[in-house]
Scaffold this motif. Sequence first.
Motif, PDB file in Angstrom:
ATOM      1  N   ARG A 320      15.919  61.529  81.811  1.00 37.94           N
ATOM      2  CA  ARG A 320      15.853  62.887  82.365  1.00 37.94           C
ATOM      3  C   ARG A 320      17.238  63.531  82.376  1.00 37.94           C
ATOM      4  NH1 ARG A 320      14.552  61.900  87.529  1.00 37.94           N
ATOM      5  NH2 ARG A 320      12.425  61.356  86.894  1.00 37.94           N
ATOM      6  N   GLU A 321      18.242  62.760  82.711  1.00 37.75           N
ATOM      7  CA  GLU A 321      19.592  63.307  82.840  1.00 37.75           C
ATOM      8  C   GLU A 321      20.303  63.465  81.498  1.00 37.75           C
ATOM      9  OE1 GLU A 321      21.087  64.364  85.691  1.00 37.75           O
ATOM     10  OE2 GLU A 321      19.132  64.019  86.652  1.00 37.75           O
ATOM     11  N   THR A 322      19.957  62.628  80.508  1.00 35.63           N
ATOM     12  CA  THR A 322      20.703  62.636  79.243  1.00 35.63           C
ATOM     13  C   THR A 322      19.908  63.175  78.060  1.00 35.63           C
ATOM     14  OG1 THR A 322      20.006  60.389  78.657  1.00 35.63           O
ATOM     15  CG2 THR A 322      21.996  60.611  80.029  1.00 35.63           C
ATOM     16  N   ASN A 323      18.567  63.240  78.235  1.00 33.66           N
ATOM     17  CA  ASN A 323      17.688  63.634  77.124  1.00 33.66           C
ATOM     18  C   ASN A 323      17.859  62.705  75.918  1.00 33.66           C
ATOM     19  OD1 ASN A 323      16.463  65.936  78.334  1.00 33.66           O
ATOM     20  ND2 ASN A 323      18.380  67.074  77.997  1.00 33.66           N
ATOM     21  N   LYS A 324      18.136  61.455  76.198  1.00 36.28           N
ATOM     22  CA  LYS A 324      18.298  60.463  75.149  1.00 36.28           C
ATOM     23  C   LYS A 324      17.443  59.238  75.453  1.00 36.28           C
ATOM     24  CE  LYS A 324      23.153  61.665  74.237  1.00 36.28           C
ATOM     25  NZ  LYS A 324      24.553  61.157  74.262  1.00 36.28           N
ATOM     26  N   SER A 325      17.121  58.483  74.413  1.00 34.79           N
ATOM     27  CA  SER A 325      16.451  57.208  74.587  1.00 34.79           C
ATOM     28  C   SER A 325      17.508  56.165  74.975  1.00 34.79           C
ATOM     29  CB  SER A 325      15.765  56.784  73.286  1.00 34.79           C
ATOM     30  OG  SER A 325      15.548  55.395  73.268  1.00 34.79           O
ATOM     31  N   ILE A 326      17.167  55.331  75.934  1.00 33.60           N
ATOM     32  CA  ILE A 326      18.161  54.364  76.398  1.00 33.60           C
ATOM     33  C   ILE A 326      18.495  53.333  75.315  1.00 33.60           C
ATOM     34  CG2 ILE A 326      16.529  52.724  77.451  1.00 33.60           C
ATOM     35  CD1 ILE A 326      18.639  52.584  79.797  1.00 33.60           C
ATOM     36  N   GLN A 327      17.495  52.939  74.521  1.00 35.73           N
ATOM     37  CA  GLN A 327      17.781  51.955  73.476  1.00 35.73           C
ATOM     38  C   GLN A 327      18.621  52.564  72.354  1.00 35.73           C
ATOM     39  OE1 GLN A 327      17.204  48.521  73.473  1.00 35.73           O
ATOM     40  NE2 GLN A 327      18.652  48.766  71.774  1.00 35.73           N
ATOM     41  N   GLU A 328      18.374  53.845  72.041  1.00 37.91           N
ATOM     42  CA  GLU A 328      19.196  54.504  71.026  1.00 37.91           C
ATOM     43  C   GLU A 328      20.641  54.599  71.479  1.00 37.91           C
ATOM     44  OE1 GLU A 328      17.594  58.272  70.010  1.00 37.91           O
ATOM     45  OE2 GLU A 328      15.723  57.453  69.189  1.00 37.91           O
ATOM     46  N   THR A 329      20.824  54.863  72.767  1.00 37.95           N
ATOM     47  CA  THR A 329      22.172  54.935  73.321  1.00 37.95           C
ATOM     48  C   THR A 329      22.861  53.573  73.227  1.00 37.95           C
ATOM     49  OG1 THR A 329      21.482  56.670  74.869  1.00 37.95           O
ATOM     50  CG2 THR A 329      23.509  55.475  75.393  1.00 37.95           C
ATOM     51  N   ILE A 330      22.116  52.523  73.521  1.00 38.26           N
ATOM     52  CA  ILE A 330      22.677  51.165  73.431  1.00 38.26           C
ATOM     53  C   ILE A 330      23.033  50.837  71.988  1.00 38.26           C
ATOM     54  CG2 ILE A 330      22.100  48.716  73.656  1.00 38.26           C
ATOM     55  CD1 ILE A 330      20.395  49.499  76.118  1.00 38.26           C
ATOM     56  N   ASN A 331      22.184  51.252  71.030  1.00 37.46           N
ATOM     57  CA  ASN A 331      22.427  50.963  69.614  1.00 37.46           C
ATOM     58  C   ASN A 331      23.726  51.585  69.107  1.00 37.46           C
ATOM     59  OD1 ASN A 331      20.061  49.518  69.504  1.00 37.46           O
ATOM     60  ND2 ASN A 331      18.856  51.206  68.626  1.00 37.46           N
ATOM     61  N   ASN A 332      24.146  52.667  69.753  1.00 43.44           N
ATOM     62  CA  ASN A 332      25.360  53.359  69.347  1.00 43.44           C
ATOM     63  C   ASN A 332      26.557  52.984  70.214  1.00 43.44           C
ATOM     64  OD1 ASN A 332      24.085  54.867  67.258  1.00 43.44           O
ATOM     65  ND2 ASN A 332      23.286  56.294  68.799  1.00 43.44           N
ATOM     66  N   SER A 333      26.427  51.883  70.950  1.00 45.75           N
ATOM     67  CA  SER A 333      27.501  51.450  71.852  1.00 45.75           C
ATOM     68  C   SER A 333      27.975  50.051  71.474  1.00 45.75           C
ATOM     69  CB  SER A 333      27.010  51.454  73.303  1.00 45.75           C
ATOM     70  OG  SER A 333      26.131  50.354  73.523  1.00 45.75           O
ATOM     71  N   LYS A 334      28.946  49.554  72.198  1.00 50.62           N
ATOM     72  CA  LYS A 334      29.466  48.202  71.943  1.00 50.62           C
ATOM     73  C   LYS A 334      28.459  47.116  72.332  1.00 50.62           C
ATOM     74  CE  LYS A 334      31.798  47.700  76.418  1.00 50.62           C
ATOM     75  NZ  LYS A 334      33.099  47.475  77.096  1.00 50.62           N
ATOM     76  N   PHE A 335      27.364  47.524  72.998  1.00 54.24           N
ATOM     77  CA  PHE A 335      26.340  46.565  73.413  1.00 54.24           C
ATOM     78  C   PHE A 335      25.213  46.431  72.401  1.00 54.24           C
ATOM     79  CE2 PHE A 335      28.065  48.305  77.447  1.00 54.24           C
ATOM     80  CZ  PHE A 335      28.619  47.136  77.948  1.00 54.24           C
ATOM     81  N   SER A 336      25.353  47.044  71.224  1.00 60.11           N
ATOM     82  CA  SER A 336      24.250  47.117  70.259  1.00 60.11           C
ATOM     83  C   SER A 336      23.702  45.738  69.876  1.00 60.11           C
ATOM     84  CB  SER A 336      24.704  47.861  69.010  1.00 60.11           C
ATOM     85  OG  SER A 336      25.823  47.200  68.429  1.00 60.11           O
ATOM     86  N   SER A 337      24.570  44.738  69.784  1.00 62.41           N
ATOM     87  CA  SER A 337      24.107  43.404  69.395  1.00 62.41           C
ATOM     88  C   SER A 337      23.861  42.489  70.591  1.00 62.41           C
ATOM     89  CB  SER A 337      25.145  42.750  68.471  1.00 62.41           C
ATOM     90  OG  SER A 337      26.375  42.577  69.158  1.00 62.41           O
ATOM     91  N   LYS A 338      24.078  43.025  71.805  1.00 69.08           N
ATOM     92  CA  LYS A 338      24.015  42.175  73.001  1.00 69.08           C
ATOM     93  C   LYS A 338      22.919  42.565  73.989  1.00 69.08           C
ATOM     94  CE  LYS A 338      29.000  41.349  72.755  1.00 69.08           C
ATOM     95  NZ  LYS A 338      30.308  41.502  73.441  1.00 69.08           N
ATOM     96  N   VAL A 339      22.360  43.779  73.828  1.00 69.34           N
ATOM     97  CA  VAL A 339      21.377  44.259  74.803  1.00 69.34           C
ATOM     98  C   VAL A 339      20.188  44.883  74.081  1.00 69.34           C
ATOM     99  CG1 VAL A 339      20.947  45.817  76.758  1.00 69.34           C
ATOM    100  CG2 VAL A 339      23.194  44.717  76.517  1.00 69.34           C
TER     101      VAL A 339
END
Length: 464
Positions: A320-339
Amino acid sequence: MDDKKVAIAIVIGNDESFYGFSFRDRYKSDPLNIITRNWYRPSASTAFPTCVLFTKNKLFHSFGYESKDKYLELSENKEHIDWYFFDRFLSCFTLEERPLSKSTNVTAIDGKEMLAIDVILAMIKGIKDQAIKQLESKECQISETEIQWVLSISASWHEDVRWFWKTATKAGIVDEQFRIVSEEEAAIWYYKHIPIERLVSGGSGPDINEFSTGSKYIVLNCKEEAVFLATFEVNYDTSLKELYKTSEKKGGGSQFDRAYEQLLTEIVGAPVMEKFARRYPEEYAILYEEFHFKCLTIGNEVHRKITIRIPIGLVEVFERETNKSIQETINNSKFSSKVRWHDDKCRFSRELFQGLFKVPSSEIIALVNNVIEKPEIKGTKNIILIGKFAECTILQTMIEQALPEMKVIIPHEAKLVSLIGAVIYGHEHRNEIEPKYATSRVEKFIGKFKKRPVVHAKKETFFF
């Protein structure tokens, strides 16, 4: 005169409390077999939350789960404003080392205050009445004069023993029927009674020594607010004396909580985490309950990923606050291979999850290393882990690996050790005219032990 037919012990911790009892005749044949109450909230457990509720007139209403339920009901109906709800109210004393006196106040969750003696008195009296009610349900003919009461408190409270003693007498417990023992000392009373056949050695490991003269034991009490350490030595007459206890308050389960929250905050962002905590306070509490459950049930599988249930409210606030999918956000972060995050399930790599324990575990290990270098502690090779977070396999493994020269003793259901030990203490000290409580002064002796046979084993760590 041997007139005490039952010993009832009460353990009041900052986050959770217990009570349990055993009958004298059954104790003689099986000292470790105590009766507790199962609170089926949220699942079967012998623990209940350390919280107390008072009415707007400061009259005691309830404790434990009942008080939580009532306060939630009041909150939902906007009727809670004038009530007094105290939750985890002991941390201000155990961590800040504030002295207890008849004028000491404790703070309710909304900032209102009451006298500490009134709050703890209500807690003790509520538990006492509940224990007696359970005793009566057994249809046994026991009068209150035949009960030996024991209160188990952390060794860090030793200067406040008189305060607790007076509080207990106000709760209706007669001096002659009341004893106080530290949780750390109670752990050794428990360990003393472990039969050899209940030790699981799994191959070969170190000797399991008798309580011989000069034997020393470090007890690490791994609690929510901090880890408390006390060291004991068996004296020449098989009595026990406390050599040393720490004043440092580090490495508790709350540090694991903070590390977990920092990780989630790094993933979803601080504004999302703050809004989630405000909008969904119940789910915010469940967030940590699920984390605690995973900490205490995780195994030693090196390659397995760790799955934890995350309340769906956090995902909803994030999207609601970001208008983004949480998994897509993780995929574009340093946690992509860990979470990996799907609905209310989040999977962490084992390496990432274990990293949450690195700082608090290193503090505990540093604490032990510092203590064993003290002249009066040198030669100590035995560490007994007790307390809720002593059941965490990751913490156990880190301590074992960092202290390979130590014999790490880990009881099954480590959080119940102080309760069972306190019941044992009650039976074995039921007729003392002047009961003894362990203090930091080495000339103060506590409890006598019968010698136990030497048993040979070879594994570095063993469970019982």
